[in-house]
Structure formats: structure tokens, C-alpha cells
Motif scaffolding. Sequence first.
Motif, PDB file in Angstrom:
ATOM      1  N   LEU A  23       0.836  -1.205   0.000  1.00  0.00           N
ATOM      2  CA  LEU A  23       0.000   0.000   0.000  1.00  0.00           C
ATOM      3  C   LEU A  23       0.874   1.260   0.000  1.00  0.00           C
ATOM      4  O   LEU A  23       0.589   2.230  -0.708  1.00  0.00           O
ATOM      5  N   ARG A  24       1.957   1.205   0.766  1.00  0.00           N
ATOM      6  CA  ARG A  24       2.857   2.377   0.774  1.00  0.00           C
ATOM      7  C   ARG A  24       3.471   2.580  -0.611  1.00  0.00           C
ATOM      8  O   ARG A  24       3.616   3.709  -1.077  1.00  0.00           O
ATOM      9  N   ALA A  25       3.790   1.461  -1.285  1.00  0.00           N
ATOM     10  CA  ALA A  25       4.372   1.573  -2.637  1.00  0.00           C
ATOM     11  C   ALA A  25       3.360   2.198  -3.607  1.00  0.00           C
ATOM     12  O   ALA A  25       3.731   2.964  -4.501  1.00  0.00           O
ATOM     13  N   CYS A  26       2.076   1.870  -3.415  1.00  0.00           N
ATOM     14  CA  CYS A  26       1.032   2.439  -4.299  1.00  0.00           C
ATOM     15  C   CYS A  26       0.985   3.959  -4.184  1.00  0.00           C
ATOM     16  O   CYS A  26       0.581   4.646  -5.128  1.00  0.00           O
ATOM     17  N   TYR A  27       1.350   4.482  -3.012  1.00  0.00           N
ATOM     18  CA  TYR A  27       1.255   5.933  -2.797  1.00  0.00           C
ATOM     19  C   TYR A  27       2.628   6.586  -2.616  1.00  0.00           C
ATOM     20  O   TYR A  27       2.731   7.679  -2.067  1.00  0.00           O
ATOM     21  N   ALA A  28       3.655   5.897  -3.124  1.00  0.00           N
ATOM     22  CA  ALA A  28       4.979   6.528  -3.173  1.00  0.00           C
ATOM     23  C   ALA A  28       5.116   7.175  -4.547  1.00  0.00           C
ATOM     24  O   ALA A  28       4.499   6.733  -5.516  1.00  0.00           O
ATOM     25  N   ASP A  29       5.929   8.217  -4.617  1.00  0.00           N
ATOM     26  CA  ASP A  29       6.112   8.874  -5.911  1.00  0.00           C
ATOM     27  C   ASP A  29       7.194   8.138  -6.690  1.00  0.00           C
ATOM     28  O   ASP A  29       8.302   8.627  -6.883  1.00  0.00           O
TER      29      ASP A  29
END
Length: 381
Positions: free
Chosen positions: A63-69
Motif C-alpha cells: 500500500l505504501r508503494a502504491c502511494y509513493a512517488d
Amino acid sequence: MTAADDLHSALLADLAAAGRLSPQWRDDFTRVPRHRFIPETVWLDEDGEPVPLRRADSPDEWLRACYADRPLITQLDDGDGSGHGYSSSSASMPTTVAMMLAALDLRPGMRVLEIGTGTGYNAALLAARAGAERVTSLDVDPAVAERARASLKAAGWPVNVVTADGTAGYPPAAPYDRVLATAAVQRVPYAWVAQTAPGGRIVTPWGTAFHNGALLHLRVRADGTASGRFGGNSAFMWVRGQRLPHGAVEDRVRPEHDCTQTVTELHPHYALADFDASFAIGVRVPAMKPVVVFDNDDPGGGAYTAYLLDPFAESWASWRVEPGTCRFPVRQHGPRRLFDELRAAYMWWADAGRPAHTRFGLTVDRAGQAVWLDGPERRVG
Ligand SMILES: C[S@@+](CC[C@H](N)C(=O)[O-])C[C@H]1O[C@@H](n2cnc3c(N)ncnc32)[C@H](O)[C@@H]1O
């Protein structure tokens, strides 16, 4: 608020604070949660190596990867399991998505064609702005298109996703006010121009074998041509029909090859690492691919060899850098003298006053494309 909502808001706040999300698009980005489009397995690019990340194994990290730039690789090797490890579909970096959408100047009610549906995230943003019924998105890969179609429907943006080679455009839904490619081209297909209404815009990543690439902003004229300038760094995977052959340096550069040897004072850094120089060199030289190989895979060690390869034939050149020296040995093999070609192109660029890539532009007509400097009357490639 869910964890996804928090991460989504934080990403948009960061992009906006950095000036990377235009106010015109902020509401649309807010309405489209990126994680709804990201597959359960993605690959992170770690120093050129794809490292898998599975939602089932690491849900929080996923999930963090989905919202990393950062970009997320969503398919390898055209999904054929061959194991070569090249990225054949991805969710682009949010900064890049925002930059390209800002360049598109898409307004509500316009008809838009996207080439390269990928995950469907960008198509959902187009739909949020223009209306889902006005968006057509093409992906050449049937499995990628099918997955995106389902994600878009489930997320409430039922865009028309068509499995097709996007270089032919899509005549049934033409004319378009906007065409956006999210895979790079070396030759702009005339079909895109023919299917865009006069006054409409085409935004596409454009590059050469030498340099991938810059964002090209074209405007279509009533006479059936399109013209515009480059602006912005946009490295993208090629549309499938314009890919360069894959090939390892060790398969191309053989110890038994005859070579001529010279020495140059031109450091590879000036030609390869300067965005504007390498853009211009790519415009001037036909098919030439640079590959940098660090000694012992160690970029910090300072010693490396820059190879120049003809992707379609046997010629190659090597350009050797040792720390602390300012004369660099060059070896050249085959009918083309690739280093000499590169040097001539670099000197042309330097003599022209080191123009930024934004001074270059391109015109497309039925006969093909022409690259120019400052204006169409000064053709340079
Ligand atoms: C960088 S991804 C696109 C990212 C996508 N817009 C998103 O929001 O996730 C590039 C896509 O272009 C597709 N593609 C490559 N060549 C194509 C072609 N000739 N026509 C249509 N799609 C193509 C690939 O299958 C891949 O899914």
C-alpha cells in the motif's frame, strides 16, 4: 479515514507542495485512488533489477508503494514468463502522470485517446476530468487491457478500453481533441495526427536509441500536419513496434573483433549524462545505443566503460574511463565509426551554443517527421 486515504492525501499534498500537481487537476487526482489500479504483484526497480512485492506477503508495504512517488512495474517480459526481466507494463511515477496531464490541457467534455492503458490509473484520471464516455484507451497487451478494463469498471470509471496497437490510433471514436501516449515513440504515427481535430493536441514521450526521452507537445493544424516543441524529461518504455532489440554487451562486443584504437579528451559524462547534449546527439546520429558498464558493478569506484552499440548491426565502440585521467582510450569495431559519429554530433551541439532540448521541435505530416531547432526552417534531424 482508511490507511489508503491517509497515504493518498499525503502523496497529493507532497506533489502539490513541490509544484508538481497543477491546481487544475487536484480534484481529479483526489477522486481517483491509485491503489485501486495496482495489481497484487508489482516489481520495484532496485538498481535496474526488478524486485517483486506481493500484496499477500506485505500488505502495508504494498500500500505504501502504491502511494509513493515512484513507478511500479506491473508486468515483465510481455507476461510470457521468459525471465529476461524487462519491464513491459508499469504504473508511471505520479509526478510524471501529473506532468503529462498538465501538458495535455484536457477540459471537461473533450474527447481523448490514450495509448498505453497499463493499469488504467491514468485513464481513470482522464475520465474524472473529461467524462468516462469520452475516453478511449488502447493497450496492445490483451491481459493488461482486460485487467485495466475490470479495474476501471470496479472503480466507477467505465472507460472504453480496446486491445489494439495504439500506433494505428482508433478511428471508430475519432476525431479526438486530445491524444496522450504513455509509451514512447521514436516516430510519431501519422494516424494520431489524422485522428485529431484541428486545434487539438498530442502529448507523447519521444526519444531515440541514444536518449529516452523528452515530452513532445504537438498541436494539430487544419492542413493535416502537427507541430510543436519538446519540454520535460520523460523516460518511458517504447511502444512495442518501435522497441530496440535486447542484447547484452558481452554478446555484442567480442574479444576476437578487429578494432581501431584512438584516444579522446572528451569525457563520456559530457555526452551521456547531460540531458540536453544527449538529446541532441540522439537527434543527429542514427541508431546508436549507449550502455555504461561499471567495473565490478561499482559506480562509486570511478572506473567504467561506455559502450556505443548499433542496435541493428555489428558496429560498436568502447570509451574507457579510469579515475584521475583526462585522456580516454576509444576502440571502434565494424563498418560504422560510432565514436566518431557521436563526437561529431556532440561538437555540432556545442558549436550550436549548447541548445536546451526545449529549443528543439518536431513537425509531422503524411510523409513522416522532421526535427528542428528554434523553428521548422532549421531542420536538424
Ligand atoms: C508505462 S505503461 C502505461 C501506464 C498507464 N498509462 C497507467 O496509467 O498505468 C505502457 C503501456 O503501453 C502499452 N503498449 C506498448 N506498446 C503499445 C502499443 N503499440 N499500443 C498500445 N499500447 C502499447 C504496454 O502494454 C504498457 O501497458
